[in-house]
Design a protein around this motif. Structure first.
Motif, PDB file in Angstrom:
ATOM      1  N   SER A  96       0.924  -1.290  -0.090  1.00 61.24           N
ATOM      2  CA  SER A  96       0.028  -0.083   0.021  1.00 61.24           C
ATOM      3  C   SER A  96       0.908   1.207  -0.015  1.00 61.24           C
ATOM      4  O   SER A  96       0.690   2.086  -0.926  1.00 61.24           O
ATOM      5  CB  SER A  96      -0.890   0.143   1.172  1.00 61.24           C
ATOM      6  OG  SER A  96      -1.631  -1.133   1.086  1.00 61.24           O
ATOM      7  N   LYS A  97       2.049   1.309   0.836  1.00 58.68           N
ATOM      8  CA  LYS A  97       2.695   2.410   1.005  1.00 58.68           C
ATOM      9  C   LYS A  97       3.494   2.746  -0.467  1.00 58.68           C
ATOM     10  O   LYS A  97       3.699   3.857  -0.825  1.00 58.68           O
ATOM     11  CB  LYS A  97       3.892   2.223   2.001  1.00 58.68           C
ATOM     12  CG  LYS A  97       3.408   2.210   3.288  1.00 58.68           C
ATOM     13  CD  LYS A  97       4.684   1.994   4.283  1.00 58.68           C
ATOM     14  CE  LYS A  97       4.308   1.882   5.589  1.00 58.68           C
ATOM     15  NZ  LYS A  97       5.526   1.590   6.509  1.00 58.68           N
TER      16      LYS A  97
ATOM     17  N   VAL B 172       0.814   4.267  -2.641  1.00 56.96           N
ATOM     18  CA  VAL B 172       0.634   5.624  -2.270  1.00 56.96           C
ATOM     19  C   VAL B 172       1.786   6.683  -3.081  1.00 56.96           C
ATOM     20  O   VAL B 172       1.617   7.533  -3.457  1.00 56.96           O
ATOM     21  CB  VAL B 172       0.555   5.828  -0.795  1.00 56.96           C
ATOM     22  CG1 VAL B 172       0.674   7.469  -0.442  1.00 56.96           C
ATOM     23  CG2 VAL B 172      -0.719   5.288  -0.066  1.00 56.96           C
ATOM     24  N   LEU B 173       3.135   5.800  -2.829  1.00 53.91           N
ATOM     25  CA  LEU B 173       4.290   6.798  -3.342  1.00 53.91           C
ATOM     26  C   LEU B 173       4.126   6.848  -4.895  1.00 53.91           C
ATOM     27  O   LEU B 173       4.180   8.156  -5.296  1.00 53.91           O
ATOM     28  CB  LEU B 173       5.346   5.905  -2.953  1.00 53.91           C
ATOM     29  CG  LEU B 173       6.126   6.313  -1.396  1.00 53.91           C
ATOM     30  CD1 LEU B 173       7.432   5.088  -1.253  1.00 53.91           C
ATOM     31  CD2 LEU B 173       6.637   7.562  -1.302  1.00 53.91           C
TER      32      LEU B 173
ATOM     33  N   ARG C 111      16.643   8.410  -0.624  1.00 54.62           N
ATOM     34  CA  ARG C 111      15.360   7.465  -0.937  1.00 54.62           C
ATOM     35  C   ARG C 111      14.014   8.127  -0.518  1.00 54.62           C
ATOM     36  O   ARG C 111      13.967   8.868   0.581  1.00 54.62           O
ATOM     37  CB  ARG C 111      15.772   6.384  -0.328  1.00 54.62           C
ATOM     38  CG  ARG C 111      15.588   6.152   1.106  1.00 54.62           C
ATOM     39  CD  ARG C 111      16.515   4.958   1.682  1.00 54.62           C
ATOM     40  NE  ARG C 111      16.247   4.894   3.142  1.00 54.62           N
ATOM     41  CZ  ARG C 111      17.252   5.711   4.024  1.00 54.62           C
ATOM     42  NH1 ARG C 111      17.822   6.613   3.337  1.00 54.62           N
ATOM     43  NH2 ARG C 111      17.076   5.771   5.261  1.00 54.62           N
ATOM     44  N   SER C 112      12.885   7.711  -1.012  1.00 52.81           N
ATOM     45  CA  SER C 112      11.879   8.089  -0.577  1.00 52.81           C
ATOM     46  C   SER C 112      11.011   6.982   0.286  1.00 52.81           C
ATOM     47  O   SER C 112       9.969   6.980   0.792  1.00 52.81           O
ATOM     48  CB  SER C 112      10.833   8.433  -1.765  1.00 52.81           C
ATOM     49  OG  SER C 112      11.148   9.630  -2.192  1.00 52.81           O
ATOM     50  N   GLY C 113      11.670   5.725   0.357  1.00 56.13           N
ATOM     51  CA  GLY C 113      11.316   4.647   1.112  1.00 56.13           C
ATOM     52  C   GLY C 113      12.125   3.381   1.133  1.00 56.13           C
ATOM     53  O   GLY C 113      12.623   3.192  -0.033  1.00 56.13           O
ATOM     54  N   VAL C 114      11.783   2.771   2.109  1.00 62.38           N
ATOM     55  CA  VAL C 114      12.288   1.312   1.858  1.00 62.38           C
ATOM     56  C   VAL C 114      11.274   0.370   2.345  1.00 62.38           C
ATOM     57  O   VAL C 114      10.778   0.493   3.166  1.00 62.38           O
ATOM     58  CB  VAL C 114      13.663   0.887   2.905  1.00 62.38           C
ATOM     59  CG1 VAL C 114      14.151  -0.472   2.827  1.00 62.38           C
ATOM     60  CG2 VAL C 114      14.754   2.100   2.805  1.00 62.38           C
TER      61      VAL C 114
END
Lengths: 401, 220
Positions: free
Chosen positions: A21-22, A25-26, A145-148
């Motif tokens: 889901s994350k 969303v990104l 980074r915008s996420g892991v």
């Protein structure tokens, strides 16, 4: 290969649905370029996530980039896009960067601004070790980074092994280059997983080596193909599996024919012929031997071998095998200046390739027909054949063709 | 080239060399120490971005002979004596308010993010972005503590993946003495942001607040 749907995948005990889901969303909210790292420990689960993302973000275009020694810097994905695609939003999945070592990671630091300058969601698939490598070797890129996202799954060992076994047992079936790259990723990932097991089953590793070697060769990555096939031969000898050894020798000969030349290929095929007693493999060996030796002036022996191979493929009922041999017979006949006979063989091959739905086979035959027509100065017909071949090569994604 | 530009436009020229902060320390020494005379020889002004680790090498005095250097340190939230530094916190509040409506944060969520950032703007923005994604996934209209804590946990996981066993005692020691030095391991930890650099009268460092609980746990 059969569609890599993962309906057989057991429900992961630590579901990654929150991270999926994350990620969505990104992708959906970002209007500018960003990158994220997606951690996996199971290639089948990874493919499932990819398929889900592709379905969900559609019609947003999704591109794949896979590390290879010839294509080792991620920023090179831009070269395959049109100017319009570079300006439009898209998702790009990056695979196997950790196979490239320090230089490949470091290149991310140097190309950070380039990678950030397009409105693309860049998703880097890595194992846990890859995450550590990325953080240490590309600290500047990593920092932005915008996420892991964690897509690792935890399933009981036995269930995991069963799952790996069922995927490792899938046949290789390639319709396009994209298929080949996807299957290569899957089988390479499985090979890594098997090699990491404390009691790694050697026969399965050897089988996977063969598949990976074949796919590397299909994608023109011959050095890597040789390395896998040599390992396959070594394991087959160690386990006393003569048919597997013969098959590996044959596949290695196919690679060596282009890589180092014909003498090595002939030597390997002759070794394989002594070992094998399976009609299908014997047919394949004879076909390859026939294809190799005619250029050495042995066209009579070549035609004999190819006709023996054809007979065997007919007995087994293998239409694709027959089509390949008929194409090879046509090549020898054309080489001997027997153009009418060659066209006849090519026509038969074309029919069979159509029957089995092999676009690449049809494209290769149409190109060969075009060559004969061009030799005969039948330029209109030749252009028509080349045009049809070109369309099919494009469908398959074969740039060289 | 700079002379031609000066003549044509009648204005002074400034060159900005970006990206040189990303090169390895060895390459950094090649450029900024071995060739400092050459690269400072422009008949124009120039700004170079330099790898931060160079400042802690014994040869840094060579750089200072040729360049005026500035360090963009992190915003401290407490002093080296562990006394709160409200000005730093206020500055971060102000910075965030320029990017995101503070009403989107519920309760102490923003304060928690600021504390966890250690004054490192990059971490603060990453935490808020992750927390915002968490809130969207929860279908919440506001970023709550639970979202920030989940973002902190995720970032902590990244640190754990990056740090080696040998790093923990060093981090513990720096947490206790706050001293910066030029040894290789301290430089690695500064580069990985597990150690954060601050300055007031003197330069000092502290362990990143997100990794601190793990450091204390593993050095018991």
């Amino acid at each position: 290969m059969a569609d890599l749907a993962v309906q057989d995948l057991p429900e992961p005990s630590n579901s990654y649905s929150n991270d999926l889901s994350k990620l969505l969303v990104l992708i959906n909210s970002a209007r500018r370029g960003f990158w994220a790292f997606a951690i996996y420990n199971n290639v089948v689960a990874r493919e499932e996530v990819i398929e889900t993302v592709k379905r969900t973000v559609s019609p947003l275009p999704v591109f794949d980039w896979t590390y290879s020694p010839e294509n080792s810097y991620p920023a090179s994905y831009l070269k395959s896009l049109t100017e319009e695609q570079k300006r439009e939003r898209a998702v790009v999945f990056f695979f196997d960067l950790e196979r490239g070592g320090t230089d490949a990671w470091k290149s991310l630091d140097y190309s950070r601004e380039t990678l950030a300058s397009h409105p693309h969601a860049l998703i880097f698939w890595t194992t846990s070790k890859g995450r550590t490598d990325a953080a240490r070797k590309a600290p500047h890129f990593w920092a932005q980074r915008s996420g892991v996202l964690d897509f690792t799954i935890s399933v009981p060992v036995e269930q995991h092994r069963e799952l790996m076994g069922s995927w490792a047992g899938q046949p290789v079936e390639v319709a396009t280059y994209a298929d080949a790259e996807r299957q290569l990723r899957l089988f390479l990932g499985l090979l890594d997983e098997y090699r990491a097991l404390p009691d790694a089953p050697l026969e399965t590793i050897a089988q996977l080596d063969g598949k990976v070697g074949w796919l590397f060769d299909f994608l023109d990555r011959r050095e890597e193909a040789v390395s896998c096939l040599e390992e396959q031969i070594e394991i087959a000898r160690q386990l006393g599996l003569t048919e597997l050894e013969a098959e590996a020798l044959t596949n290695l000969a196919i690679v060596e024919r282009i890589r180092t030349g014909r003498p090595k290929a002939i030597e390997l095929l002759e070794q394989a012929l002594i070992l094998s007693s399976f009609p299908m493999l014997i047919a394949k060996i004879k076909q390859n031997l026939g294809e190799v030796i005619y250029l050495y002036g042995e066209s009579d022996r070549s035609l004999n071998l190819l006709n023996e191979a054809l007979k065997l493929f007919k007995q087994i009922g293998d239409n694709l095998g027959q089509a390949n041999v008929l194409k090879a017979i046509g090549d020898v006949q054309s080489f001997r200046d027997e153009k009418d006979e060659a066209l006849k063989s090519y026509d038969e091959a074309l029919k069979l390739f159509k029957q089995v739905g092999s676009n690449l086979g049809q494209a290769n035959v149409l190109k060969a027909i075009g060559d004969v027509q061009s030799f005969r100065k039948e330029m209109d017909e030749a252009l028509k054949s080349y045009d049809e071949a070109l369309k099919l090569f494009k469908q398959v994604g074969d740039n060289l063709g | 080239l700079s002379d031609q530009i000066k003549i044509k436009y009648g204005k002074p020229v400034l060159f900005v060399f970006e990206g040189l902060d990303k090169i390895d320390l060895g390459q950094g020494k090649d450029i900024f120490i071995d060739r400092s005379q050459t690269i400072s020889g422009f008949r124009a002004s120039a700004i170079f971005l330099m790898p931060i680790g160079l400042r802690y090498t014994p040869q840094f005095s060579t750089v200072t002979q040729y360049f005026k250097h500035y360090s963009l340190s992190n915003i401290k939230l407490h002093t080296s004596k562990n006394q709160p530094y409200p000005e730093g916190r206020a500055k971060l509040h102000e910075l965030i308010a320029q990017r995101i409506d503070p009403f989107l944060f519920a309760g102490n969520a923003l304060d928690e993010a600021i504390t966890a950032s250690g004054g490192l703007i990059r971490t603060l923005i990453a935490l808020i972005r992750d927390a915002a994604v968490n809130a969207v996934v929860r279908e919440s209209e506001k970023i709550e503590s639970v979202d920030v804590r989940s973002a902190i946990a995720s970032l902590r996981g990244d640190f754990i993946a990056m740090l080696e066993t040998r790093h923990y005692p060093i981090l513990k020691a720096r947490y206790e003495d706050k001293n910066l030095d030029s040894d290789q391991e301290t430089q690695e930890l500064l580069e990985s942001l597990a150690l954060l650099e601050y300055d007031n009268d003197t330069f000092w460092c502290d362990v990143h607040p997100i990794v601190l609980p793990v450091v204390l746990e593993r050095t018991k």
